[in-house]
Design a protein around this motif. Sequence first.
Motif, PDB file in Angstrom:
ATOM      1  N   PRO A  39       0.800  -1.228   0.000  1.00 19.00           N
ATOM      2  CA  PRO A  39       0.000   0.000   0.000  1.00 19.00           C
ATOM      3  C   PRO A  39       0.835   1.280   0.000  1.00 19.00           C
ATOM      4  CG  PRO A  39      -0.031  -1.014   2.172  1.00 19.00           C
ATOM      5  CD  PRO A  39       0.703  -1.954   1.260  1.00 19.00           C
ATOM      6  N   THR A  40       2.102   1.213   0.413  1.00 21.17           N
ATOM      7  CA  THR A  40       2.941   2.415   0.465  1.00 21.17           C
ATOM      8  C   THR A  40       4.336   2.114  -0.071  1.00 21.17           C
ATOM      9  OG1 THR A  40       3.746   1.914   2.688  1.00 21.17           O
ATOM     10  CG2 THR A  40       1.747   3.265   2.539  1.00 21.17           C
ATOM     11  N   ASN A  41       5.092   3.162  -0.268  1.00 18.25           N
ATOM     12  CA  ASN A  41       6.502   3.087  -0.673  1.00 18.25           C
ATOM     13  C   ASN A  41       6.719   2.331  -1.981  1.00 18.25           C
ATOM     14  OD1 ASN A  41       6.723   4.332   1.781  1.00 18.25           O
ATOM     15  ND2 ASN A  41       8.325   3.017   2.557  1.00 18.25           N
ATOM     16  N   ARG A  42       5.790   2.465  -2.885  1.00 22.11           N
ATOM     17  CA  ARG A  42       5.948   1.838  -4.192  1.00 22.11           C
ATOM     18  C   ARG A  42       6.904   2.681  -5.047  1.00 22.11           C
ATOM     19  NH1 ARG A  42       0.115  -0.083  -6.462  1.00 22.11           N
ATOM     20  NH2 ARG A  42      -0.444  -1.481  -4.749  1.00 22.11           N
ATOM     21  N   CYS A  43       7.687   2.000  -5.845  1.00 21.05           N
ATOM     22  CA  CYS A  43       8.548   2.703  -6.791  1.00 21.05           C
ATOM     23  C   CYS A  43       8.720   1.835  -8.029  1.00 21.05           C
ATOM     24  CB  CYS A  43       9.894   3.066  -6.158  1.00 21.05           C
ATOM     25  SG  CYS A  43      10.937   1.673  -5.683  1.00 21.05           S
ATOM     26  N   LEU A  44       9.405   2.386  -9.006  1.00 21.63           N
ATOM     27  CA  LEU A  44       9.641   1.704 -10.273  1.00 21.63           C
ATOM     28  C   LEU A  44      11.116   1.770 -10.626  1.00 21.63           C
ATOM     29  CD1 LEU A  44       6.665   3.344 -12.140  1.00 21.63           C
ATOM     30  CD2 LEU A  44       6.845   0.912 -11.597  1.00 21.63           C
ATOM     31  N   ILE A  45      11.613   0.725 -11.250  1.00 24.40           N
ATOM     32  CA  ILE A  45      12.974   0.678 -11.757  1.00 24.40           C
ATOM     33  C   ILE A  45      12.867   0.716 -13.280  1.00 24.40           C
ATOM     34  CG2 ILE A  45      15.152  -0.588 -11.774  1.00 24.40           C
ATOM     35  CD1 ILE A  45      13.936   0.170  -8.914  1.00 24.40           C
ATOM     36  N   PRO A  46      13.306   1.797 -13.935  1.00 25.73           N
ATOM     37  CA  PRO A  46      13.238   1.840 -15.394  1.00 25.73           C
ATOM     38  C   PRO A  46      14.233   0.851 -16.000  1.00 25.73           C
ATOM     39  CG  PRO A  46      14.234   3.860 -14.527  1.00 25.73           C
ATOM     40  CD  PRO A  46      13.858   3.013 -13.355  1.00 25.73           C
ATOM     41  N   ALA A  47      13.816   0.170 -17.060  1.00 23.34           N
ATOM     42  CA  ALA A  47      14.688  -0.821 -17.693  1.00 23.34           C
ATOM     43  C   ALA A  47      14.330  -0.994 -19.160  1.00 23.34           C
ATOM     44  CB  ALA A  47      14.572  -2.159 -16.968  1.00 23.34           C
ATOM     45  N   SER A  48      15.313  -1.354 -19.932  1.00 28.60           N
ATOM     46  CA  SER A  48      15.084  -1.766 -21.308  1.00 28.60           C
ATOM     47  C   SER A  48      15.322  -3.270 -21.438  1.00 28.60           C
ATOM     48  CB  SER A  48      16.000  -1.001 -22.263  1.00 28.60           C
ATOM     49  OG  SER A  48      17.347  -1.190 -21.890  1.00 28.60           O
ATOM     50  N   GLU A  49      15.903  -3.846 -20.379  1.00 28.32           N
ATOM     51  CA  GLU A  49      16.166  -5.282 -20.334  1.00 28.32           C
ATOM     52  C   GLU A  49      16.459  -5.665 -18.891  1.00 28.32           C
ATOM     53  OE1 GLU A  49      20.822  -6.066 -21.017  1.00 28.32           O
ATOM     54  OE2 GLU A  49      19.874  -5.027 -22.710  1.00 28.32           O
ATOM     55  N   PHE A  50      16.395  -6.963 -18.613  1.00 28.25           N
ATOM     56  CA  PHE A  50      16.991  -7.475 -17.394  1.00 28.25           C
ATOM     57  C   PHE A  50      17.844  -8.662 -17.796  1.00 28.25           C
ATOM     58  CE2 PHE A  50      12.755  -9.445 -17.458  1.00 28.25           C
ATOM     59  CZ  PHE A  50      13.002 -10.790 -17.190  1.00 28.25           C
ATOM     60  N   GLN A  51      18.787  -9.012 -16.963  1.00 26.75           N
ATOM     61  CA  GLN A  51      19.731 -10.047 -17.320  1.00 26.75           C
ATOM     62  C   GLN A  51      19.622 -11.227 -16.361  1.00 26.75           C
ATOM     63  OE1 GLN A  51      23.482  -7.965 -17.598  1.00 26.75           O
ATOM     64  NE2 GLN A  51      22.779  -6.822 -19.383  1.00 26.75           N
ATOM     65  N   LEU A  52      19.982 -12.396 -16.875  1.00 29.13           N
ATOM     66  CA  LEU A  52      19.955 -13.635 -16.112  1.00 29.13           C
ATOM     67  C   LEU A  52      21.333 -14.273 -16.172  1.00 29.13           C
ATOM     68  CD1 LEU A  52      16.846 -15.294 -17.836  1.00 29.13           C
ATOM     69  CD2 LEU A  52      16.820 -13.895 -15.786  1.00 29.13           C
ATOM     70  N   SER A  53      21.722 -14.918 -15.104  1.00 28.84           N
ATOM     71  CA  SER A  53      22.944 -15.718 -15.091  1.00 28.84           C
ATOM     72  C   SER A  53      22.560 -17.152 -14.790  1.00 28.84           C
ATOM     73  CB  SER A  53      23.905 -15.231 -13.999  1.00 28.84           C
ATOM     74  OG  SER A  53      24.387 -13.961 -14.312  1.00 28.84           O
ATOM     75  N   VAL A  54      23.015 -18.052 -15.641  1.00 31.38           N
ATOM     76  CA  VAL A  54      22.787 -19.481 -15.443  1.00 31.38           C
ATOM     77  C   VAL A  54      24.142 -20.149 -15.616  1.00 31.38           C
ATOM     78  CG1 VAL A  54      21.529 -21.523 -16.208  1.00 31.38           C
ATOM     79  CG2 VAL A  54      20.467 -19.258 -16.421  1.00 31.38           C
TER      80      VAL A  54
END
Length: 172
Positions: free
Chosen positions: A60-75
């Motif tokens: 309900p509070t302290n919401r925010c957003l992280i702008p991105a054009s991609e996210f990365q994965l490590s396997v």
Amino acid sequence: MDSPTPFDPDAPLGSQRAIIRRNPADASEIEMIEAAWGSNPRFSDGVSYRFVRSEGRTFPTNRCLIPASEFQLSVGDRRYRVTLDGGNHFYLAAIWEPAMEKWPLSYRVVTVPANPEVLRHQERHGAIIHRRQVMQWLDATVCELELLETPPARTFAVEEIVEGPRQSALTL
């Protein structure tokens, strides 16, 4: 502030990233500020949490957003770039925590079960907020269940990062 970088879940604890939130001093204002990655380990038995599961939770509070054009994965020793299938930028749903005890303002990413493309590599990923949903997330005008859901199949393009430098900045 330096240019924001693609979201990398392997970034070190405390790495600075751009977040977008309602200004707590003036709720009519939206601001982009830097925040540290991960919660303050002094207040959670020495463990820093970088993610928070969406299931069974409300924000309900302290919401925010992280702008991105991609996210990365490590396997293992392989790395993958995950983008929206159409190439558009997006946001990751997150929550911010105020600065406490020598730990700066920080954030954690809200996660959902992985969609079919990402599930081949890992079980969860950050909750995607599309540009049309930004104000719904920041202002809590739509129920979390509607925003924090696993994206359908064919939402993402996943490609292995084979050589060359990582994307150094994203366009906002």
